[in-house]
Design a protein around this motif. Structure first.
Motif, PDB file in Angstrom:
ATOM      1  N   ASP A  34     -48.546  26.958 -12.852  1.00 40.65           N
ATOM      2  CA  ASP A  34     -47.243  26.832 -12.225  1.00 40.65           C
ATOM      3  C   ASP A  34     -46.493  25.803 -13.053  1.00 40.65           C
ATOM      4  N   GLY A  35     -45.702  26.273 -13.993  1.00 44.94           N
ATOM      5  CA  GLY A  35     -45.065  25.363 -14.943  1.00 44.94           C
ATOM      6  C   GLY A  35     -46.121  24.727 -15.817  1.00 44.94           C
ATOM      7  N   ASP A  36     -46.185  23.381 -15.790  1.00 47.32           N
ATOM      8  CA  ASP A  36     -47.181  22.643 -16.572  1.00 47.32           C
ATOM      9  C   ASP A  36     -48.453  22.344 -15.790  1.00 47.32           C
ATOM     10  N   ASP A  37     -48.561  22.840 -14.566  1.00 47.17           N
ATOM     11  CA  ASP A  37     -49.712  22.555 -13.712  1.00 47.17           C
ATOM     12  C   ASP A  37     -50.708  23.709 -13.750  1.00 47.17           C
ATOM     13  N   LEU A  38     -51.975  23.378 -13.922  1.00 40.46           N
ATOM     14  CA  LEU A  38     -53.051  24.371 -13.961  1.00 40.46           C
ATOM     15  C   LEU A  38     -53.890  24.255 -12.704  1.00 40.46           C
TER      16      LEU A  38
END
Length: 126
Positions: A34-38
């Motif tokens: 989610d965007g830069d979040d894993l």
């Protein structure tokens, strides 16, 4: 009615690197970005299952001191010594926080220095 922990969010510099490390440690798989979040979690279950997922949230802010929360893990299919060797091979490192050497657990750090403990007891896999 009670609440249940469904995910833990960990701020980090390199979500991909930490995600790969913790997938190896826990037997988790990548759920998605989610965007830069894993987000990673148990295979075939994902978010909302009996085990919490982990979200590695990209942050450039420097960490200030020791985290107020750490993760404890237990082996499911081998003894503590064999599991320690596996975790070290995966990229964990031993950390000295003033242990006496009499503890029944090992204090380790993940690739970004987040402390976690390998406890002695073997538990059943979920």
């Amino acid at each position: 009615m009670a609440c249940r922990i469904t995910e833990l969010v960990i701020d980090c510099v390199e979500p991909q690197r930490l995600g790969e490390f913790w997938c190896e440690v826990l037997g988790y798989v990548e759920i998605g970005w989610d965007g830069d979040d894993l987000e990673i979690g148990p295979p075939g279950v994902g978010f909302g299952g009996p085990q919490p997922t982990l979200v590695f949230s990209r942050s450039d802010e420097p960490r200030r001191g020791k985290l107020p929360l750490h993760i404890d893990v237990n082996a499911t299919d081998r003894d503590q010594d064999a599991e320690l060797a596996r975790l070290l091979a995966a990229g964990a490192r031993k950390v000295d926080i003033g242990q006496t050497g009499e503890e029944s657990w090992h204090v380790l750090a993940d690739p970004e220095g987040n402390e976690f403990c390998l406890l002695r007891a073997r538990v059943e896999a979920v």
